[in-house]
Design a protein around this motif. Structure first.
Motif, PDB file in Angstrom:
ATOM      1  N   TRP A  67       0.825  -1.216   0.000  1.00 10.11           N
ATOM      2  CA  TRP A  67       0.000   0.000   0.000  1.00 10.11           C
ATOM      3  C   TRP A  67       0.853   1.258   0.000  1.00 10.11           C
ATOM      4  CZ3 TRP A  67      -3.751  -2.223   4.246  1.00 10.11           C
ATOM      5  CH2 TRP A  67      -4.620  -3.144   3.628  1.00 10.11           C
ATOM      6  N   LEU A  75      -2.576   2.856   5.642  1.00  5.14           N
ATOM      7  CA  LEU A  75      -3.152   1.703   6.349  1.00  5.14           C
ATOM      8  C   LEU A  75      -4.646   1.921   6.577  1.00  5.14           C
ATOM      9  CD1 LEU A  75      -0.809   0.504   9.243  1.00  5.14           C
ATOM     10  CD2 LEU A  75      -1.545  -0.764   7.215  1.00  5.14           C
ATOM     11  N   GLU A  83      -8.316   0.300   4.117  1.00  4.91           N
ATOM     12  CA  GLU A  83      -9.152  -0.657   4.848  1.00  4.91           C
ATOM     13  C   GLU A  83     -10.240  -1.208   3.919  1.00  4.91           C
ATOM     14  OE1 GLU A  83     -10.618   0.875   8.707  1.00  4.91           O
ATOM     15  OE2 GLU A  83     -11.851  -0.953   8.618  1.00  4.91           O
ATOM     16  N   GLN A 112      -7.891  -5.506   1.677  1.00  2.00           N
ATOM     17  CA  GLN A 112      -6.978  -6.610   1.951  1.00  2.00           C
ATOM     18  C   GLN A 112      -7.422  -7.857   1.176  1.00  2.00           C
ATOM     19  OE1 GLN A 112      -7.180  -8.839   5.766  1.00  2.00           O
ATOM     20  NE2 GLN A 112      -5.125  -8.002   6.122  1.00  2.00           N
ATOM     21  N   HIS A 137       3.817  -7.187   2.570  1.00  2.00           N
ATOM     22  CA  HIS A 137       3.589  -6.843   3.974  1.00  2.00           C
ATOM     23  C   HIS A 137       2.446  -7.703   4.488  1.00  2.00           C
ATOM     24  CE1 HIS A 137       5.637  -2.625   3.652  1.00  2.00           C
ATOM     25  NE2 HIS A 137       6.492  -3.622   3.628  1.00  2.00           N
ATOM     26  N   GLU A 148      -1.212  -6.859   5.944  1.00  2.00           N
ATOM     27  CA  GLU A 148      -1.649  -5.552   5.439  1.00  2.00           C
ATOM     28  C   GLU A 148      -2.413  -5.803   4.133  1.00  2.00           C
ATOM     29  OE1 GLU A 148       1.322  -2.447   5.503  1.00  2.00           O
ATOM     30  OE2 GLU A 148       1.916  -2.989   7.532  1.00  2.00           O
ATOM     31  N   GLU A 149      -1.713  -5.758   2.998  1.00  6.33           N
ATOM     32  CA  GLU A 149      -2.439  -5.944   1.725  1.00  6.33           C
ATOM     33  C   GLU A 149      -2.896  -7.389   1.510  1.00  6.33           C
ATOM     34  OE1 GLU A 149       0.793  -5.204   1.852  1.00  6.33           O
ATOM     35  OE2 GLU A 149       1.908  -6.576   0.547  1.00  6.33           O
TER      36      GLU A 149
END
Ligand code: CP
Ligand code: NVA
Length: 309
Positions: A229, A242, A246, A249, A271, A274-275
């Motif tokens: 991201w 982040l 939202e 993901q 990551h 995260e993604e």
């Protein structure tokens, strides 16, 4: 090796569908174990200018040149005079006197174009803020290995409208693969990039769409792709992103909307959580290490084509 109209490899947009397919076929040939050490670039030297970090790009180009009988030289911009303000134009003309090819990873696409303009040797784009054509060549190769013909297949890209999104749109449009991008509001790929891909897609019959709905993008897809991201150079925005990403993901819930035999793709580095969630990244549909390996084979095809005799 295929013949290509271009002297450089700056973006897939400059290459015809046929040239891209020829490069992919050559990459598949060069991947065969018996072809690993063909001395097609004996005595040739590639310079590699890095203004951003790299694991895959650096090591795959370096290993690839060695396997082809040549040599690659890592040139960190910090340790060359580029870091002290020597111009790209001067650097290009100096290095052209020593080397047979140049690879550059930097921020602005215009810097890569400037290097190509002033170099008398081929220049390869190893990632800019706008494009990552070497990665997409490896990704198309990976898709072909899984699905064969790409026409009529669908790739869903979930996340930032960044260099990967741009290059994937162009690459998909060139080879007739449908691509649906899902990005949060404000993070869509630039309108000109989408238009460019859509114009290219008219010729191949592929469909390029951009949405804010990840489920819609993933629906009926053969492959799901994501990327970090916050890209290199965007570290200061990482926390804000982040929040803004939202709902974007790639996780067990989202992938349910893809075809049962979908593959999960990521250019890496990833990551986790995260993604993409760890279970998807490490799961049975993930082809991330095959993609990473294919960087080597795809780039050897580019090198042989551009700097081979
Ligand atoms: N995917 C990719 O280009 O990785 P590196 O940043 O490690 O080169
Ligand atoms: N979008 C990422 C890709 C890294 C290979 C970046 O530019 O950092």
């Amino acid at each position: 090796a295929p013949t290509v109209a271009q002297e450089d490899f700056l973006s897939l947009k400059d290459y015809s569908t046929e040239e891209i397919l020829d490069l992919l076929n050559l990459a598949i040939e060069l991947k065969k174990p018996e072809n690993k050490h063909l001395p097609l670039l004996k005595g040739k030297v590639l310079g590699m200018i890095f203004e951003k970090s790299s694991t895959r790009t650096r090591v795959s180009f370096e290993a690839g040149m060695l396997q082809l009988g040549g040599h690659a030289m890592f040139l960190s911009s910090q340790d060359t005079q580029l870091g002290r303000g020597e111009t790209i134009a001067d650097t290009a003309r100096v290095l052209s006197g020593y080397l047979d090819g140049l690879m550059i990873r930097t921020f602005h696409q215009s810097a890569v174009e400037e290097l190509a303009k002033f170099s008398s040797i081929p220049v390869i784009n190893g990632l800019t803020d706008d494009y990552h054509p070497c990665q997409v060549l490896a990704d198309l190769m990976t898709l072909i290995e899984h699905f064969g013909e790409l026409k009529g297949r669908k790739l869903a890209y979930i996340g930032d409208g960044n260099n990967m999104a741009n290059s994937l749109m162009i690459g998909a449009a060139k080879v007739g693969l449908d691509i649906a991008i899902a990005a949060p509001k404000g993070y869509e790929p630039q309108a000109e990039m989408v238009e460019l891909a859509q114009v290219i897609a008219k010729d191949s019959g592929s469909v390029v769409t951009v949405t804010h709905d990840p489920v819609e993008a993933v629906k009926n897809s053969d492959a799901i792709y994501t990327d970090v991201w916050a890209s290199m150079g965007q570290e200061a925005e990482a926390i804000k992103r982040l929040n803004d990403f939202e709902g974007f993901q790639v996780n067990a819930e989202l992938v349910q909307h893809a075809k049962a035999d979908y593959i999960f793709m990521h250019c890496l580095p990833a990551h986790r959580e995260e993604e993409v969630t760890t279970d998807i990244l490490e799961g049975p549909h993930s082809v991330i290490f095959q993609e990473a390996e294919n960087r080597l084979h795809a780039q050897k095809a580019v090198l042989v084509t551009l700097i081979g005799d």
